[in-house]
Design a protein around this motif. Structure first.
Motif, PDB file in Angstrom:
ATOM      1  N   ASP A 129       0.841  -1.200   0.000  1.00  0.00           N
ATOM      2  CA  ASP A 129       0.000   0.000   0.000  1.00  0.00           C
ATOM      3  C   ASP A 129       0.876   1.249   0.000  1.00  0.00           C
ATOM      4  OD1 ASP A 129      -1.822   1.996   0.307  1.00  0.00           O
ATOM      5  OD2 ASP A 129      -2.474   1.420   2.324  1.00  0.00           O
ATOM      6  N   PRO A 130       0.922   1.987  -1.090  1.00  0.00           N
ATOM      7  CA  PRO A 130       1.803   3.162  -1.145  1.00  0.00           C
ATOM      8  C   PRO A 130       1.442   4.248  -0.140  1.00  0.00           C
ATOM      9  CG  PRO A 130       0.357   3.075  -3.065  1.00  0.00           C
ATOM     10  CD  PRO A 130       0.211   1.768  -2.358  1.00  0.00           C
ATOM     11  N   ASP A 131       0.175   4.289   0.288  1.00  0.00           N
ATOM     12  CA  ASP A 131      -0.224   5.314   1.261  1.00  0.00           C
ATOM     13  C   ASP A 131       0.494   5.129   2.595  1.00  0.00           C
ATOM     14  OD1 ASP A 131      -1.934   6.537  -0.506  1.00  0.00           O
ATOM     15  OD2 ASP A 131      -3.679   5.383   0.125  1.00  0.00           O
ATOM     16  N   GLY A 132       0.816   3.888   2.922  1.00  0.00           N
ATOM     17  CA  GLY A 132       1.509   3.619   4.178  1.00  0.00           C
ATOM     18  C   GLY A 132       2.963   3.229   3.992  1.00  0.00           C
ATOM     19  N   ASN A 133       3.468   3.384   2.770  1.00  0.00           N
ATOM     20  CA  ASN A 133       4.833   2.968   2.455  1.00  0.00           C
ATOM     21  C   ASN A 133       5.499   4.057   1.610  1.00  0.00           C
ATOM     22  OD1 ASN A 133       7.185   1.754   1.515  1.00  0.00           O
ATOM     23  ND2 ASN A 133       6.235  -0.215   1.095  1.00  0.00           N
ATOM     24  N   PRO A 134       6.168   5.027   2.256  1.00  0.00           N
ATOM     25  CA  PRO A 134       6.769   6.144   1.513  1.00  0.00           C
ATOM     26  C   PRO A 134       7.774   5.708   0.450  1.00  0.00           C
ATOM     27  CG  PRO A 134       6.749   6.590   3.874  1.00  0.00           C
ATOM     28  CD  PRO A 134       6.352   5.160   3.712  1.00  0.00           C
ATOM     29  N   ARG A 135       8.542   4.664   0.750  1.00  0.00           N
ATOM     30  CA  ARG A 135       9.529   4.196  -0.239  1.00  0.00           C
ATOM     31  C   ARG A 135       8.827   3.666  -1.484  1.00  0.00           C
ATOM     32  NH1 ARG A 135      14.597  -0.049   0.755  1.00  0.00           N
ATOM     33  NH2 ARG A 135      15.148  -0.289  -1.456  1.00  0.00           N
ATOM     34  N   LEU A 136       7.760   2.917  -1.291  1.00  0.00           N
ATOM     35  CA  LEU A 136       7.011   2.407  -2.433  1.00  0.00           C
ATOM     36  C   LEU A 136       6.355   3.546  -3.196  1.00  0.00           C
ATOM     37  CD1 LEU A 136       5.915   0.059  -4.102  1.00  0.00           C
ATOM     38  CD2 LEU A 136       4.016  -0.115  -2.481  1.00  0.00           C
ATOM     39  N   ARG A 137       5.839   4.514  -2.471  1.00  0.00           N
ATOM     40  CA  ARG A 137       5.211   5.668  -3.122  1.00  0.00           C
ATOM     41  C   ARG A 137       6.204   6.398  -4.021  1.00  0.00           C
ATOM     42  NH1 ARG A 137       3.029   7.461   1.184  1.00  0.00           N
ATOM     43  NH2 ARG A 137       4.474   9.133   1.736  1.00  0.00           N
ATOM     44  N   ALA A 138       7.419   6.569  -3.530  1.00  0.00           N
ATOM     45  CA  ALA A 138       8.460   7.230  -4.325  1.00  0.00           C
ATOM     46  C   ALA A 138       8.848   6.370  -5.530  1.00  0.00           C
ATOM     47  CB  ALA A 138       9.690   7.501  -3.460  1.00  0.00           C
ATOM     48  N   ALA A 139       8.900   5.051  -5.346  1.00  0.00           N
ATOM     49  CA  ALA A 139       9.256   4.149  -6.439  1.00  0.00           C
ATOM     50  C   ALA A 139       8.197   4.174  -7.536  1.00  0.00           C
ATOM     51  CB  ALA A 139       9.441   2.730  -5.912  1.00  0.00           C
ATOM     52  N   ILE A 140       6.934   4.220  -7.147  1.00  0.00           N
ATOM     53  CA  ILE A 140       5.845   4.294  -8.123  1.00  0.00           C
ATOM     54  C   ILE A 140       5.921   5.605  -8.902  1.00  0.00           C
ATOM     55  CG2 ILE A 140       3.336   4.502  -8.387  1.00  0.00           C
ATOM     56  CD1 ILE A 140       3.059   2.578  -5.996  1.00  0.00           C
ATOM     57  N   ALA A 141       6.191   6.701  -8.197  1.00  0.00           N
ATOM     58  CA  ALA A 141       6.314   8.002  -8.865  1.00  0.00           C
ATOM     59  C   ALA A 141       7.462   7.992  -9.868  1.00  0.00           C
ATOM     60  CB  ALA A 141       6.533   9.103  -7.824  1.00  0.00           C
ATOM     61  N   ALA A 142       8.587   7.366  -9.484  1.00  0.00           N
ATOM     62  CA  ALA A 142       9.736   7.282 -10.393  1.00  0.00           C
ATOM     63  C   ALA A 142       9.406   6.438 -11.618  1.00  0.00           C
ATOM     64  CB  ALA A 142      10.941   6.700  -9.650  1.00  0.00           C
ATOM     65  N   ALA A 143       8.684   5.344 -11.390  1.00  0.00           N
ATOM     66  CA  ALA A 143       8.311   4.469 -12.506  1.00  0.00           C
ATOM     67  C   ALA A 143       7.363   5.191 -13.464  1.00  0.00           C
ATOM     68  CB  ALA A 143       7.669   3.194 -11.970  1.00  0.00           C
ATOM     69  N   LYS A 144       6.403   5.920 -12.909  1.00  0.00           N
ATOM     70  CA  LYS A 144       5.459   6.666 -13.750  1.00  0.00           C
ATOM     71  C   LYS A 144       6.186   7.761 -14.528  1.00  0.00           C
ATOM     72  CE  LYS A 144       1.202   5.895 -11.104  1.00  0.00           C
ATOM     73  NZ  LYS A 144       0.156   6.539 -10.255  1.00  0.00           N
ATOM     74  N   ALA A 145       7.194   8.374 -13.901  1.00  0.00           N
ATOM     75  CA  ALA A 145       7.957   9.431 -14.580  1.00  0.00           C
ATOM     76  C   ALA A 145       8.687   8.889 -15.803  1.00  0.00           C
ATOM     77  CB  ALA A 145       8.941  10.072 -13.608  1.00  0.00           C
TER      78      ALA A 145
END
Length: 249
Positions: A42-58
């Motif tokens: 869950d990216p909402d509770g996982n800052p590292r995953l949230r950042a990784a998803i943003a990088a992948a989308k970029a």
């Protein structure tokens, strides 16, 4: 930081245009998988995953690729067992280098990293020899011809950035790792165009490299490290003048 961040910007643009894009996706998938394994899917509770998803989308990674990597990390799909390691050493000119590795074979990774250092005029050091020189921060880079300094300073500080640094033909906005996405979102809302935005290791001091031969050898070492499949990130504290960097990069 200007020399290394300028080089990173050049590399970022090149990766978006050439055959190494596949390697970029591989590194992003590894980060998504490890982030999900360590902190949950869950990216909402996982800052590292949230950042990784943003990088992948970029990097325009397809949504299904992102979801598959996360499911491998959480165990919903079968995947590789990755482990992380950090290697530290010195490059030509006494430049400090910090290498982050994600690998399914630690012995292979260690052997290859050592070989890359020795082949390109560097030396692998003991754990802790250079890590103390670096601090983790968010970094957002603007070209000076794309933004007005006073406006950038006002928006950045109001958004929660720690500092704005004037670096030759660039401005570097420094944030805490946790505030990077928040500050970046403000820039996006205001239509302010930046070259690069990511969490990175920022050196506390830099080593000026003004000899073209040394700079060329150093960048060859950095290229070899980043081209290795197990290397996620390679950081260094070099500061190469623009005219030399542009000549050799």
């Amino acid at each position: 930081m200007s020399g290394h961040s300028k080089w990173s910007t050049i590399k970022h643009k090149k990766a978006a245009q050439d055959a190494k894009r596949g390697k970029v996706f591989t590194k992003l998938i590894k980060e998504l998988t490890v982030a999900a394994r360590l902190g949950g899917g869950d990216p909402d509770g996982n800052p590292r995953l949230r950042a990784a998803i943003a990088a992948a989308k970029a990097e325009n990674m397809p949504k299904e690729n992102i979801e598959r990597a996360i499911k491998k990390g959480t165990g919903e799909l079968e995947g590789e067992a990755y482990e992380e390691a950090i290697y530290e050493g010195y490059g030509p000119g006494g430049v400090a280098i910090l290498v982050e590795v994600t690998t399914d074979n630690r012995n292979r990774a260690a052997s290859e990293i050592r070989h890359i250092f020795s082949k390109n005029g560097g030396s692998l050091g003991e754990a802790g020899c250079v890590a103390w020189m670096f601090e983790k921060h968010g970094l957002i880079v603007f070209n000076k011809d794309k933004v007005e300094e006073d406006h950038l300073m006002e928006v950045a500080l109001e958004a929660g950035a720690e500092d704005v640094r004037d670096q030759e033909d660039q401005f570097e906005v420094i944030t805490t790792p946790g505030d990077l996405e928040k500050v970046k979102a403000v820039f996006d809302e205001k239509g302010m165009v930046y070259e690069m935005a990511h969490v990175t290791m920022v050196p506390q001091s830099t080593v000026r490299v003004e000899d073209e031969k040394t700079a060329q050898q150093l960048l060859k070492l950095m290229d070899a490290l980043e081209d290795n499949d197990d290397v996620q990130n390679a950081y260094a504290n070099f500061d190469i003048p623009d005219e030399i960097l542009n000549a050799v990069a």
